[in-house]
Design an enzyme around this catalytic site. Structure first.
Site, PDB file in Angstrom:
ATOM      1  N   SER A  27       1.040   3.602  -3.297  1.00 15.36           N
ATOM      2  CA  SER A  27       0.459   4.622  -4.179  1.00 15.36           C
ATOM      3  C   SER A  27      -0.905   5.098  -3.682  1.00 15.36           C
ATOM      4  O   SER A  27      -1.649   4.356  -3.031  1.00 15.36           O
ATOM      5  CB  SER A  27       0.284   4.063  -5.594  1.00 15.36           C
ATOM      6  OG  SER A  27       1.510   3.567  -6.064  1.00 15.36           O
ATOM      7  N   SER A  48       7.642   4.596 -12.938  1.00 17.76           N
ATOM      8  CA  SER A  48       7.514   4.694 -14.402  1.00 17.76           C
ATOM      9  C   SER A  48       8.885   4.792 -15.078  1.00 17.76           C
ATOM     10  O   SER A  48       9.881   5.184 -14.455  1.00 17.76           O
ATOM     11  CB  SER A  48       6.664   5.913 -14.780  1.00 17.76           C
ATOM     12  OG  SER A  48       7.443   7.089 -14.665  1.00 17.76           O
ATOM     13  N   GLY A  89       0.828  -1.217   0.000  1.00 15.60           N
ATOM     14  CA  GLY A  89       0.000   0.000   0.000  1.00 15.60           C
ATOM     15  C   GLY A  89       0.857   1.260   0.000  1.00 15.60           C
ATOM     16  O   GLY A  89       1.013   1.917   1.029  1.00 15.60           O
ATOM     17  N   GLU A 116      12.248  -4.830  -5.152  1.00 19.42           N
ATOM     18  CA  GLU A 116      11.107  -4.631  -6.053  1.00 19.42           C
ATOM     19  C   GLU A 116      11.605  -4.452  -7.488  1.00 19.42           C
ATOM     20  O   GLU A 116      10.950  -4.864  -8.438  1.00 19.42           O
ATOM     21  CB  GLU A 116      10.277  -3.416  -5.621  1.00 19.42           C
ATOM     22  CG  GLU A 116       9.117  -3.151  -6.577  1.00 19.42           C
ATOM     23  CD  GLU A 116       8.093  -2.175  -6.051  1.00 19.42           C
ATOM     24  OE1 GLU A 116       8.334  -1.555  -5.010  1.00 19.42           O
ATOM     25  OE2 GLU A 116       7.035  -2.044  -6.696  1.00 19.42           O
TER      26      GLU A 116
HETATM   27  C1  LIG Z   1      -0.182  -2.977 -12.936  1.00 17.90           C
HETATM   28  C2  LIG Z   1       0.180  -2.041 -11.828  1.00 17.90           C
HETATM   29  C3  LIG Z   1       0.445  -2.564 -10.549  1.00 17.90           C
HETATM   30  C4  LIG Z   1       0.738  -1.690  -9.498  1.00 17.90           C
HETATM   31  N1  LIG Z   1       0.909  -2.223  -8.237  1.00 17.90           N
HETATM   32  C5  LIG Z   1       1.098  -1.385  -7.183  1.00 17.90           C
HETATM   33  C6  LIG Z   1       1.150  -1.901  -5.843  1.00 17.90           C
HETATM   34  O1  LIG Z   1       1.049  -3.107  -5.613  1.00 17.90           O
HETATM   35  N2  LIG Z   1       1.297  -1.022  -4.837  1.00 17.90           N
HETATM   36  C7  LIG Z   1       1.422   0.336  -5.035  1.00 17.90           C
HETATM   37  O2  LIG Z   1       1.581   1.066  -4.066  1.00 17.90           O
HETATM   38  N3  LIG Z   1       1.354   0.854  -6.295  1.00 17.90           N
HETATM   39  C8  LIG Z   1       1.193   0.014  -7.369  1.00 17.90           C
HETATM   40  N4  LIG Z   1       1.099   0.537  -8.645  1.00 17.90           N
HETATM   41  C9  LIG Z   1       1.152   1.983  -8.821  1.00 17.90           C
HETATM   42  C10 LIG Z   1       2.448   2.455  -9.481  1.00 17.90           C
HETATM   43  O3  LIG Z   1       3.520   2.408  -8.593  1.00 17.90           O
HETATM   44  C11 LIG Z   1       2.188   3.879 -10.003  1.00 17.90           C
HETATM   45  O4  LIG Z   1       1.227   3.773 -11.041  1.00 17.90           O
HETATM   46  C12 LIG Z   1       3.444   4.529 -10.565  1.00 17.90           C
HETATM   47  O5  LIG Z   1       4.351   4.824  -9.519  1.00 17.90           O
HETATM   48  C13 LIG Z   1       3.128   5.842 -11.344  1.00 17.90           C
HETATM   49  O6  LIG Z   1       2.364   6.688 -10.567  1.00 17.90           O
HETATM   50  P1  LIG Z   1       0.984   7.298 -11.123  1.00 17.90           P
HETATM   51  O7  LIG Z   1       0.165   6.172 -11.671  1.00 17.90           O
HETATM   52  O8  LIG Z   1       0.398   8.111 -10.043  1.00 17.90           O
HETATM   53  O9  LIG Z   1       1.394   8.196 -12.346  1.00 17.90           O
HETATM   54  P2  LIG Z   1       1.955   9.697 -12.279  1.00 17.90           P
HETATM   55  O10 LIG Z   1       2.975   9.779 -11.205  1.00 17.90           O
HETATM   56  O11 LIG Z   1       0.797  10.615 -12.184  1.00 17.90           O
HETATM   57  O12 LIG Z   1       2.659   9.827 -13.665  1.00 17.90           O
HETATM   58  C14 LIG Z   1       1.935  10.164 -14.859  1.00 17.90           C
HETATM   59  C15 LIG Z   1       2.926  10.307 -15.992  1.00 17.90           C
HETATM   60  O13 LIG Z   1       3.839  11.402 -15.701  1.00 17.90           O
HETATM   61  C16 LIG Z   1       5.184  10.958 -15.788  1.00 17.90           C
HETATM   62  N5  LIG Z   1       5.988  11.594 -14.739  1.00 17.90           N
HETATM   63  C17 LIG Z   1       5.665  11.780 -13.451  1.00 17.90           C
HETATM   64  N6  LIG Z   1       6.678  12.357 -12.774  1.00 17.90           N
HETATM   65  C18 LIG Z   1       7.683  12.536 -13.660  1.00 17.90           C
HETATM   66  C19 LIG Z   1       9.009  13.080 -13.574  1.00 17.90           C
HETATM   67  N7  LIG Z   1       9.491  13.550 -12.420  1.00 17.90           N
HETATM   68  N8  LIG Z   1       9.774  13.083 -14.701  1.00 17.90           N
HETATM   69  C20 LIG Z   1       9.295  12.589 -15.877  1.00 17.90           C
HETATM   70  N9  LIG Z   1       8.040  12.086 -16.018  1.00 17.90           N
HETATM   71  C21 LIG Z   1       7.259  12.049 -14.939  1.00 17.90           C
HETATM   72  C22 LIG Z   1       5.124   9.460 -15.539  1.00 17.90           C
HETATM   73  O14 LIG Z   1       6.221   8.789 -16.147  1.00 17.90           O
HETATM   74  C23 LIG Z   1       3.797   9.084 -16.204  1.00 17.90           C
HETATM   75  O15 LIG Z   1       3.994   8.889 -17.593  1.00 17.90           O
HETATM   76  C24 LIG Z   1       0.819  -0.305  -9.714  1.00 17.90           C
HETATM   77  C25 LIG Z   1       0.582   0.211 -10.995  1.00 17.90           C
HETATM   78  C26 LIG Z   1       0.262  -0.634 -12.047  1.00 17.90           C
HETATM   79  C27 LIG Z   1      -0.018  -0.055 -13.397  1.00 17.90           C
END
Ligand SMILES: Cc1cc2nc3c(=O)[nH]c(=O)nc-3n(C[C@H](O)[C@H](O)[C@H](O)COP(=O)(O)OP(=O)(O)OC[C@H]3O[C@@H](n4cnc5c(N)ncnc54)[C@H](O)[C@@H]3O)c2cc1C
Length: 380
Positions: A124, A360, A122, A239
């Site tokens: 995100s 990402s 937990g 991870e």
């Molecule tokens: C299949 C899947 C499983 C997951 N499992 C888990 C889990 O078990 N536990 C958990 O806690 N989370 C989990 N996640 C969440 C995951 O860690 C987040 O989706 C990820 O960290 C990206 O955050 P966000 O989705 O909020 O995107 P955002 O942070 O909003 O990013 C949106 C876009 O902006 C870009 N971006 C953001 N900041 C920057 C920067 N500084 N420089 C350049 N580009 C940037 C990103 O690359 C992306 O393209 C999972 C996600 C997926 C898709």
């Protein structure tokens, strides 16, 4: 047992044990079905001691380092058996909980290893993904408990998880990463609601978690109060590092399946062979890097931000393999109704997330530019 003896004994067991046949070539239509079958496989591996190597004796293991776990995943995939889904979370959360909260891992890790339960991660939240230090889920101290309020999002296998390892804010909102703590929460505690999220593939692999006045004993902290960011950074090495190795074994096994499907055709074009060769090289590059990372983790070295290299190689290889399968087997992956097409389709969908989950691809490249290569920042 030495690592070499372990590999030989494990390979012989996996090749010769008739009870394992029921997990080969299986298609599971839903995630709960898959998890039910996979936890039974974990139970069998636990009873034979196979998945206990590489974990401390005090946490229900049989001792040894990360290399034993790497061999387990390698051999399972090489013998056409699934790497059980909960092991993805075990590799992500197990090392940090064992390092920072040995008492919790002594109580709960044996249950994870035996297939009795799994845990969710937990971290995100709706407004905190890449910028994890912005998270808002709050833990307020109340005598010998913390009271948690907030929301977690995208929790892999969160629905059905027995425990949630949550990163929460114990400091002020402005404290950013300095005000965070890690805590293990029972998923059935009053005030917790876990809702599955159905993805575009139709499979409900993720969940959202709501916490309303959830009381958690203070001795469930993983690390000290305020140490959450350090625990999270420690955790990311597995991870991104061990997870990449584990995934590379699955990719190799899927490439073998793709090869078998392709060679059953009457002829193969040069383009098909070239494409297959390219993705094979991507997987080999991933494995070369990842094997080094596993050895370094086994020696107790700190991988730090370099683990982002493994993560980028994994995302490249994973999307490469499933894109190649989709193109080279066209149109069956898109429209086929047989079990093999359904599996390729589900995996292709999931591989879209390879450049997002666990951090990402853009953010990984930023980490490498800033913290590994120390490149100068952009000028405005
Ligand atoms: C299949 C899947 C499983 C997951 N499992 C888990 C889990 O078990 N536990 C958990 O806690 N989370 C989990 N996640 C969440 C995951 O860690 C987040 O989706 C990820 O960290 C990206 O955050 P966000 O989705 O909020 O995107 P955002 O942070 O909003 O990013 C949106 C876009 O902006 C870009 N971006 C953001 N900041 C920057 C920067 N500084 N420089 C350049 N580009 C940037 C990103 O690359 C992306 O393209 C999972 C996600 C997926 C898709």
């Amino acid at each position: 047992m030495t690592i070499e003896e372990y590999r030989v004994a494990l390979a012989a067991y996996l090749a010769g044990e008739p009870a394992l046949q029921r997990w080969r070539g299986q298609h599971y239509a839903t995630v709960p079905e898959q998890l039910a079958a996979h936890t039974e496989l974990i139970r069998l591996l636990y009873d034979g001691g196979w998945n206990r190597y590489g974990w401390p004796v005090a946490a229900g293991g049989l001792g040894g380092d990360e290399r034993y776990r790497a061999v387990l995943y390698d051999e399972l995939s090489a013998r056409d058996l699934p790497v059980p889904g909960p092991h993805l979370l075990l590799e992500t959360l197990g090392p940090a909980v064992t390092h920072f909260a040995p008492r919790l891992s002594a109580t709960y890790l044996p249950r994870f290893l035996s297939g009795e339960e799994w845990w969710g991660q937990g971290f995100s939240e709706p407004e905190a993904g890449s910028d994890l230090a912005a998270l808002r889920c709050r833990a307020r101290r109340d005598n010998d408990h913390y009271v948690l309020n907030g929301q977690k999002l995208w929790t892999s296998y969160g629905f059905g998880a027995a425990r949630l390892v949550c990163l929460v804010r114990t400091g002020t909102t402005e404290s950013r990463h300095r005000g965070l703590s890690m805590i293990m929460v029972d998923a059935d505690a009053p005030g917790i609601t876990v809702r599955p999220i159905t993805l575009a593939s139709g499979r409900a692999e993720l969940a959202e978690v709501f916490l309303d006045d959830v009381r958690v004993p203070a001795d469930r902290l993983v690390g000290a109060e305020g140490q959450g960011w350090a625990v999270a950074m420690h955790l990311l090495q597995w991870e991104r590092g061990m997870y990449s190795w584990l995934s590379s074994t699955v990719l190799l096994s899927r490439l073998r399946a793709l090869r078998d499907q392709l060679v059953s055709r009457t002829s193969l074009s040069d383009g098909t062979v070239r494409r297959f060769g390219q993705v094979y090289l991507d997987v080999v590059a991933l494995r070369s890097r990842s094997a080094t990372t596993v050895r370094r983790l086994a020696m107790g070295e700190t991988i730090g931000p370099e683990a982002s290299i493994d993560k980028i190689l994994l995302a490249t290889a994973e999307q490469g393999v499933y894109d190649a399968a989709r193109d080279l087997l066209a149109p069956s992956v898109d429209v086929g109704s047989d079990v093999s097409a359904a599996d390729w389709r589900a995996e292709w969908w999931y591989s879209r997330a390879a450049t997002i989950l666990g951090g990402s691809a853009e953010v990984q490249r930023g980490i490498l530019a800033d913290r590994v290569l120390a490149l100068p920042g952009e000028r405005s």
